[in-house]
Write a protein that holds these residues in place. Sequence first.
Motif, PDB file in Angstrom:
ATOM      1  N   VAL A   1      45.944  44.430  37.780  1.00 46.62           N
ATOM      2  CA  VAL A   1      47.325  44.024  38.039  1.00 46.62           C
ATOM      3  C   VAL A   1      48.205  45.227  38.354  1.00 46.62           C
ATOM      4  O   VAL A   1      49.091  45.154  39.212  1.00 46.62           O
ATOM      5  CB  VAL A   1      47.887  43.253  36.820  1.00 46.62           C
ATOM      6  CG1 VAL A   1      49.386  43.028  36.950  1.00 46.62           C
ATOM      7  CG2 VAL A   1      47.174  41.926  36.667  1.00 46.62           C
TER       8      VAL A   1
ATOM      9  N   VAL B   1      52.212  38.270  40.440  1.00 51.47           N
ATOM     10  CA  VAL B   1      50.793  38.107  40.135  1.00 51.47           C
ATOM     11  C   VAL B   1      50.423  36.638  40.273  1.00 51.47           C
ATOM     12  O   VAL B   1      51.290  35.765  40.376  1.00 51.47           O
ATOM     13  CB  VAL B   1      50.456  38.592  38.706  1.00 51.47           C
ATOM     14  CG1 VAL B   1      50.807  40.063  38.546  1.00 51.47           C
ATOM     15  CG2 VAL B   1      51.191  37.757  37.658  1.00 51.47           C
TER      16      VAL B   1
ATOM     17  N   SER C   1      45.849  40.068  44.026  1.00 50.82           N
ATOM     18  CA  SER C   1      45.769  39.248  42.818  1.00 50.82           C
ATOM     19  C   SER C   1      44.558  38.335  42.895  1.00 50.82           C
ATOM     20  O   SER C   1      44.278  37.747  43.946  1.00 50.82           O
ATOM     21  CB  SER C   1      47.034  38.398  42.667  1.00 50.82           C
ATOM     22  OG  SER C   1      48.152  39.188  42.343  1.00 50.82           O
TER      23      SER C   1
ATOM     24  N   SER D   1      40.892  43.342  33.985  1.00 54.04           N
ATOM     25  CA  SER D   1      41.863  42.438  34.603  1.00 54.04           C
ATOM     26  C   SER D   1      43.281  42.973  34.459  1.00 54.04           C
ATOM     27  O   SER D   1      44.101  42.818  35.360  1.00 54.04           O
ATOM     28  CB  SER D   1      41.760  41.050  33.968  1.00 54.04           C
ATOM     29  OG  SER D   1      42.082  41.089  32.586  1.00 54.04           O
TER      30      SER D   1
ATOM     31  N   ASP E   1      44.652  34.531  28.750  1.00 48.33           N
ATOM     32  CA  ASP E   1      44.277  34.010  30.060  1.00 48.33           C
ATOM     33  C   ASP E   1      42.948  33.272  30.008  1.00 48.33           C
ATOM     34  O   ASP E   1      42.694  32.374  30.828  1.00 48.33           O
ATOM     35  CB  ASP E   1      44.169  35.157  31.082  1.00 48.33           C
ATOM     36  CG  ASP E   1      45.530  35.657  31.533  1.00 48.33           C
ATOM     37  OD1 ASP E   1      46.507  34.897  31.420  1.00 48.33           O
ATOM     38  OD2 ASP E   1      45.609  36.811  31.994  1.00 48.33           O
TER      39      ASP E   1
ATOM     40  N   GLU F   1      46.789  35.428  36.144  1.00 54.95           N
ATOM     41  CA  GLU F   1      46.935  36.814  35.667  1.00 54.95           C
ATOM     42  C   GLU F   1      48.214  37.014  34.868  1.00 54.95           C
ATOM     43  O   GLU F   1      48.619  38.148  34.629  1.00 54.95           O
ATOM     44  CB  GLU F   1      46.924  37.774  36.863  1.00 54.95           C
ATOM     45  CG  GLU F   1      45.606  37.842  37.603  1.00 54.95           C
ATOM     46  CD  GLU F   1      45.646  38.778  38.802  1.00 54.95           C
ATOM     47  OE1 GLU F   1      44.620  39.416  39.076  1.00 54.95           O
ATOM     48  OE2 GLU F   1      46.712  38.882  39.463  1.00 54.95           O
TER      49      GLU F   1
ATOM     50  N   ALA G   1      47.442  38.925  31.736  1.00 52.21           N
ATOM     51  CA  ALA G   1      47.099  40.313  32.053  1.00 52.21           C
ATOM     52  C   ALA G   1      48.339  41.118  32.403  1.00 52.21           C
ATOM     53  O   ALA G   1      48.457  42.295  32.037  1.00 52.21           O
ATOM     54  CB  ALA G   1      46.100  40.348  33.210  1.00 52.21           C
ATOM     55  N   SER G   2      49.277  40.498  33.127  1.00 55.54           N
ATOM     56  CA  SER G   2      50.495  41.226  33.504  1.00 55.54           C
ATOM     57  C   SER G   2      51.350  41.545  32.291  1.00 55.54           C
ATOM     58  O   SER G   2      51.998  42.595  32.240  1.00 55.54           O
ATOM     59  CB  SER G   2      51.303  40.401  34.519  1.00 55.54           C
ATOM     60  OG  SER G   2      51.811  39.219  33.929  1.00 55.54           O
TER      61      SER G   2
ATOM     62  N   SER H   1      45.981  39.563  26.879  1.00 54.86           N
ATOM     63  CA  SER H   1      45.083  39.338  28.009  1.00 54.86           C
ATOM     64  C   SER H   1      44.076  38.242  27.702  1.00 54.86           C
ATOM     65  O   SER H   1      43.705  37.449  28.584  1.00 54.86           O
ATOM     66  CB  SER H   1      44.352  40.641  28.358  1.00 54.86           C
ATOM     67  OG  SER H   1      43.474  40.448  29.443  1.00 54.86           O
TER      68      SER H   1
END
Length: 521
Positions: A278, A440, A284, A274, A96, A444, A447-448, A93
């Motif tokens: 998701v 997403v 999003s 974040s 990002d 993101e 995060a995904s 994460s």
Amino acid sequence: MNCSKTNVSFLLLCLITLIVTYGTLLTVVVKIQFIYWKVAESHNTTHRVTTDCGNSTSSEIDQLVAKEVSKWTLEFDMTMFLPASIAGIIVTSWGDRVGRKIAMTIPVVGMVLSNAFLATSIYLNWPLKSLFLYNLLAGLGGYYMTLLMQGYAYISDITPSVDRGIRMAILDTCLGIGGGVAGLSSGYWIDSQGYFAPVMTCTIMVAASLFIIPLLPDSHKLRRQLAEERESNVNEDQSSTSSNPSYGTCDDVDQKNEKNPKKKGYNLLDLFRSVWNVYSSEFSHCDKCHVTGDDCNTLSKTSSDEMCPHGGGKYPGRVWRMWCYLISYDFAMFVNVGSSVFLTIFLLSQPLCFNPVLIGVQSGMKFAVGALTPFLVIIYQRVLSFSNNFIIMIGFLGWFGYALLMSFANETFLVFIATAMLTFGYSHTSYIKAQMANMVSEYEHGASFALLSSSEILTFLAATVTFLTLYSSTISIYHGFAWLFAAIVLIIPMILMTIVWIADKRRRNQLLDNERKPILS
């Protein structure tokens, strides 16, 4: 210009993946056989005796050694995967915010330090308990899976959604090539030079990748350049075809947020928040258009796509689809990893009694068949026009056939026939990740994949515990029971993917009947 940059970036990423995969997977094979040898030595026997199938006494020793190796492997893997599951979700994460290159460096450094310690342990012939530190060092950096998730996020950053599945399949092919070469070379290398030389070489190779990572172009900058090109094209189309308001460049939202720009922090709570967004919201966030969940509360409640050019906005049904893909991916990795952790012990034991060379050939064949995956998915998509979900189903069916046939394999040729079925078994995980990235925003992707990275590491742990315990408990009853269990487990994700397949087909039909509506009022 940007197209050439993305191609160069992708090639560099493949090179890094190839080098690290070879070094990591060869180390895993050597480590397992080293543990087997140490355990056999503790019982005043040798590796050669424990694989002698013509002696009943050796058969008893073989089962005793196999069970003890399973116990050691389980404890070592728990030491690695527990800290890696936490590090994975944070580092992935974090990519990002700070960029993929920094996030890639962390797991690689952890693997270099752990491999160096393993080489030292082998050279000085330290007791097996010293390997706990090796696994801990690898786990604190997030290990190999965290690096791979950063690679998939990097591809998602620089690749249009229509090509993500193919590029991820190509990256997975690099894993297959690296693993195949590692498998083919491991047996001969161990026989000729022992355990130290392969591990030391792998340490140097993985360390060399640290000098290649800085050469990667910044994926965030490339993403912004590609987005600007898309927006300019959208503006040209809108000015020439329509005067209706559109979400194309998100001008309305951008002006709305100019006076109150979002502050970007790097605190740990924001990273977890974040990730949770998701998997718990249909909306999003988009840093470019400043689209947030609060903005999306004003959107019209239709079933059509309501997303900005960067993927921000509303995606109806995203939450349950993301969870279906996540669960299906974890089940796929559960079987993949679970079958791998006991595969070497399975092949060494009766009735197969493979030697190190045959183990290397089988391992090489298993990974090498994955090299056909990019060619197959191109045929699936561009010749046969298969949907992404159908390609995922083909991959699951390939693994189901492999596990089912291995459960009845009592001859060498059956093992290789079963392994050949994996030719169709390496497309599903690539396209699951591509489908998740497509749902997403561009801001993101990390995060995904963060929760996917963490759940994959926990799946590694669960698979290790389950299959090593199951195999050691059933080896005297039915040698292939663990494989039969793996085949049954794969039925669950196949059911989930069938549900998503049907739902997506209905959604596509519905979108064809509805005209696209403005998202912001």
